[in-house]
Scaffold this active site. Structure first.
Site: not given
Length: 1067
Positions: A304, A475, A507-508, A530
């Site tokens: 990414e 992720e 978060h991930e 995000e």
């Protein structure tokens, strides 16, 4: 992906993204068609999906009148020639011959003066000709008819100017975004990495469908030597094809003499070789030292946003989802990991092993693909029919337990909250499990129960700690990669350290739904990934791990998002993205923290209970496996509203325009008037628009101010609005618990009333509201709406403050001012500021202990107070820190310093030359990653210029100090007076090397630029920064972070100029 690895709000220095080779969008090479009119090329016809492309050089210029301006005929000729790709010299009078028709010539003396009648006729004639020429010139799209210009122009559209590929042929595509005439269906990838020579070979078999007629296939590829290419259409025999490459856009193409027809299926097979990347993106090599000091090599991926194309040829845009089947060869003493579980292992004739992984049961975007070749160890756990595993280097396996337990609990929470179980189902694994089930059923029926089958059907979620990894985490679907500092913690780690790890994992894992299951169409809507993952990160931890007290951190990062969004150089949450650099720059606090902040505000303002949750469940189920835009989310939230609340109408103002509102409060009798305007720190070069927001203004008053039921809501949609309030109400506090993304100015009377209330009872407001008042008054001071004296008045209540958020926010703001004054060498003011801080916070500093503390909130408070106290040389603080360091050294590291105190202890130790050397030695041998990073920050806080220069060079070299830590080193060095100018010189001298390691626009580069310039405040410094970045041109001059840096310097200068005399008076 998560850029943060620390709970401290000023520690957002962990680069958000991967390092990749510098990618610049270059102007396409064009063919000079005027050189050889006989070789005029035939341009391929436009595909239906191709937008008409007009090169910048073809745009007609509007020139002012002047001696050296071209006349209309010449300008038309140049414009037409430019459209054909011709280059023109600069036509200045200095380059023209004396006989040039564009140079004014003196009239011949022998000519007689024309008559007045002749002159009038000539002028009228010229006016008529000029008028007709202008009509023809400015209406190119008009075809004239008897009745006028009504018939649309039937001529062909302007053909795009195609760039030239590496072999000299025209490349059949001229845009950054790929055409959508071809869609990938599935990839079959074989990769053969050679970790000794740092190279790899690959074979990519790409199955595709034709969406509409086209005579080309265009996809991405970067830095490959393609050795063989073949193409197969339907049931036809495969045939070799020629691959064209256009390197500036990292695109390759195959052209066909006849159109591929809509509905057909085809296969492109490419064999290639390449070097493993030596940066942190693509398929890159990494290493670490084992417990015996032996270097161990591994290979990992980071794709990414734009780097899958560096590992295999692909359609490298989020929109092009497909399935993936991956095979990787390895030595027998290594292991491989990928998104899916391993299906089989085959021995190869060359002594290597080849691991084949299950084909993905879902379509994925290329940036989510991942694979690793290493010798890691793991621990595993079965959670809700998903096997969760945590991998690390063997020496750190004992540090994986907390991550495993945290991931397991969070995964279960998300399964329930979204009402969608972990999405990456393994169809192949299900088949194997089913077969195994029936075998057991036949021979051992007594062993089976109704739950047995579920034990076999176990999707995998692997969390992997990479020793050399730039981003905080990534992720990748089913194979989440982390920095070691964001995944591994020891059993004796502090709660504050565990909070960091839990935050990143939360978060991930949220991304497995937001981003992986449902993905934004293009990077302009990155916030859908995000912003949502950031919001869910905090929301989930508040529910699952309330003891981590994550609310203080969430409040602090919302303040920092406001800081960035107050600049004219900010951008809308959803904004246009047209270059690779712009894609990189989208990974910032606007996409993350502002995105999360407006979701918090939305959730708090929805009329119906659980409407937010129902809306996002609707969104996930409706668009499962698909790509979306911002409006799709708002529509889903609107659909579940039984009261027909139009969420899109409310929220579009928050995502489509940059910035946020300033709400001004005024009272007259029983009437309260609210007025909104754009809170913009810099009006210079600002785009002047009548920005309005749909603001759900929340408020409390002295009659009821603490409990949630005290909150009242007024929706401000227009420039101003009014509501009634009893005159008996003494004060009004807007933005309850700071859940809204706006700033409030109460006016002189309103501020005075709030200050009076706090001075009598500090607990009359929530701690979030008290921190909000502190942040607001400092922000208004920077805007010039309140004086610094007003700040000092508000802070008079701080003597009675004991909560973390208000104290840490006040100290952060005061320390920023102190550092700014220190860099300006205002030594007298710095001494007075020190006295002021110690006077107001000294009592609370004295109450802090140096022993273990269990409360996360108290750890946060203690670390900030003691770091400030020691930096100001408060008596006993430095002595305590030195004593702890001495005990630590004498115990050979067996005595543990409390986690929240390690930073202050290592920072104080580094101020001594002898202890700095001791700390450096300990850093080289340290294995516990969180502690090691604190040691590095301590080393970088030194005021010894020789040590500073050595650290900067060592970070760039990457041996003792990993290059991934260079942004942290620079950030820490810049906080001290001795280091900030050295760091600025270092950046200028080594810019080209920096952008080789960190891509232009990346989070690492953003962090570095901000660190080295944020404390500049003089005109000379502004000129120097502006001159340096202007000289970079395509190597960084157009970055948004550069504009932010220049704007910040101007604001610093303005603030110091406006407040210096007042500070001398009031301090």
């Amino acid at each position: 992906m998560d850029p943060f690895d620390s709970n401290s709000t000023d520690q957002a220095n962990l680069p958000r993204n991967m390092i990749e080779n510098s990618m610049f969008e270059e102007e396409p090479d064009v063919v000079d068609l005027a050189r050889d009119s006989t070789a005029f090329p035939t341009f391929p016809a436009l595909d239906p999906d191709e937008v008409v492309y007009e090169p910048r050089s073809s745009r007609l210029l509007v020139r002012g009148l002047g001696e050296n301006d071209m006349d209309e005929d010449e300008e038309d000729y140049e414009s037409s020639a430019r459209l054909l790709g011709m280059s023109f010299m600069n036509r200045s009078s200095a380059h023209r011959s004396n006989s040039s028709p564009y140079t004014r010539q003196a009239p011949p003396r022998s000519c007689s003066r024309p008559s007045a009648r002749t002159m009038v006729v000539c002028v009228l004639f010229l006016v008529i000709v000029a008028s007709m020429t202008m009509v023809l010139y400015f209406l190119p799209g008009c075809t004239f008819t008897k009745t006028g210009c009504r018939k649309p122009n039937q001529t062909a559209p302007i053909e795009p100017v195609y760039p030239v590929s590496t072999n000299g042929e025209l490349f059949p595509w001229a845009q950054l975004r790929l055409p959508q005439s071809i869609r990938p269906v599935g990839y079959d990838l074989t990769l053969n990495p050679d970790l000794e020579n740092m190279t790899f070979t690959g074979r990519a078999v790409i199955n595709m469908s034709v969406r509409h007629d086209t005579n080309r296939i265009v996809l991405h590829s970067a830095n490959f030597n393609i050795t063989k290419a073949s193409f197969k259409l339907g049931d036809e025999k495969a045939r070799d094809v020629t691959v064209l490459e256009y390197k500036p856009r990292q695109q390759i193409a195959v052209k066909f003499s006849e159109d591929l027809k809509a509905g057909q299926f085809c296969v492109l097979t490419l064999e290639y070789s390449a070097n493993l990347s030596h940066t942190y993106d693509g398929f890159y090599n990494s290493s670490y030292s084992d417990k015996n000091g032996k270097k161990r090599v591994l290979a990992a991926t980071q794709f990414e946003p734009l780097s899958a194309r560096k590992a295999f040829p692909c359609f490298d845009e989020p929109f092009f989802k497909a399935t993936f089947l991956i095979r990787i060869s390895r030595k027998p003493n290594y292991m491989t990991l990928s998104n899916m579980p391993k299906a089989k292992t085959t021995s190869l004739p060359n002594g290597l092993m080849q691991d084949e992984f299950e084909k993905t049961g879902v379509n994925m975007s290329t940036y989510l693909v991942a694979f690793i070749v290493a010798d890691f160890s793991s621990t595993s756990k079965n959670v809700s029919e998903t096997v969760v595993s945590v991998y690390s280097v063997p020496e750190k396996k004992e540090h994986t337990d907390y991550a495993l337990d945290t991931a397991s609990k969070l995964l279960e929470f998300y399964n329930n909250f979204f009402e969608i179980n972990y999405p990456l189902k393994k169809l192949g694994e299900y088949t194997q499990a089913l077969a195994c089930y029936f075998i057991l059923l036949q021979f051992f029926p007594f062993l089976l129960s109704s739950h047995t089958l579920s034990c076999f059907v176990s999707p995998l979620s692997d969390l992997v700690a990479i020793p050399d990894f730039l981003a905080g985490a990534m992720e990748n679907w089913g194979l989440i990669t982390f920095r070691e500092t964001t995944l591994l913690v020891g059993k004796q780690s502090s709660s504050l350290e565990k909070q960091v790890v839990a935050s990143v994992i939360a978060h991930e894992l949220a991304h497995q739904w937001f981003g992986n299951l449902v993905t934004m169409r293009w990077w302009n809507d990155l916030w859908l990934n995000e912003g949502f993952a950031t919001y869910m990160q905090y929301m989930s931890l508040q529910t699952v791990f309330p003891e981590l007290d994550i609310g203080n951190l969430f409040l602090a990062v919302r303040f920092r998002a406001l800081d960035k969004d107050a600049l004219n150089s900010s951008h809308a949450v959803s904004t246009e993205v047209n270059t690779p650099e712009q894609v990189e720059e989208m990974f910032d606090s606007v996409s993350y923290e502002k995105g999360a902040s407006i979701l918090l505000m939305l959730n708090a303002s929805l009329l119906e209970e659980q409407q937010f949750r129902k809306g996002i469940i609707q969104y996930l189920k409706q668009f499962s496996g698909l790509n979306t835009g911002t409006d799709d989310l708002w529509n889903s939230l609107t659909q579940v509203s039984t009261q027909h609340q139009n969420v899109s109408e409310m929220m579009s103002s928050w995502t489509s325009q940059k910035g946020f509102p300033l709400v001004t409060v005024s009272r007259k009798g029983d009437e309260v008037t609210l007025t909104q305007e754009h809170f913009l720190l810099t009006s210079e070069n600002a785009t002047h628009t009548s920005s309005l927001w749909n603001i759900p203004v929340t408020y409390v008053n002295d009659s009821c101010s603490l409990a949630p039921e005290c909150r009242q809501v007024f929706t401000l949609k227009t420039k101003s609005g009014t509501f009634k309030l009893p005159e008996s109400v003494k004060w009004l506090k807007l933005n309850y618990r700071n859940t809204g993304f706006y700033i409030v100015d109460y006016g002189d009377e309103g501020w005075a009333a709030l200050l009076d209330a706090l001075s009598h009872n500090v607990s009359v407001l929530t701690h979030e509201d008290r921190a909000s008042l502190i942040y607001n008054v400092f922000a208004l001071s920077r805007l010039g709406r309140v004086s610094f004296h007003q700040i000092l008045n508000l802070l008079n209540y701080i003597f009675n403050e004991t909560e973390t958020s208000p104290v840490t926010e006040a100290l952060l703001q005061l320390n920023n001012i102190n550092q700014l004054l220190d860099k300006r060498q205002e030594h007298g003011l710095v001494a007075r500021m020190k006295t002021y801080i110690l006077h107001h916070f000294g009592s609370l500093m004295d109450k802090q202990t140096w022993e273990e503390e269990k409360s996360v909130s108290k750890q946060e408070l203690r670390s900030v107070l003691l770091e400030t106290a020691c930096s100001l040389n408060k008596e006993n603080c430095s002595q305590q820190a030195k004593a702890l360091f001495k005990q630590y050294v004498e115990s050979n590291g067996t005595m543990r310093i409390p986690g929240d105190l390690q930073q202050v202890v290592f920072t104080v130790a580094a101020q001594s030359a002898e202890d700095w050397s001791t700390l450096l030695s300990m850093y080289g041998h340290a294995t516990y990653d969180s502690e090691k990073r604190k040691m590095l920050r301590g080393l970088a806080s030194t005021q010894d210029t020789r040590h500073i220069v050595w650290l900067l060079k060592a970070g760039l070299k990457g041996d003792l100090i990993q290059t991934q830590e260079l942004p942290l080193v620079i950030s820490t060095v810049c906080k001290g007076f001795a280091g900030y100018l050295f760091a600025w010189d270092f950046i200028q001298e080594n810019w080209d090397r920096l952008i080789e390691k960190f891509p232009v626009g990346s989070f690492a580069i953003q962090s570095i630029i901000k660190s080295v310039t944020s404390q500049f405040s003089t005109q000379a410094q502004l000129n120097q920064v502006q001159g340096f970045f202007s000289s970079l041109k395509e190597r960084g001059s157009q970055m948004r972070s550069v504009q932010e840096a220049l704007e910040t310097i101007k604001l610093n200068k303005r603030w110091v100029d406006n407040n210096l005399s007042a500070l001398q008076k009031w301090l």
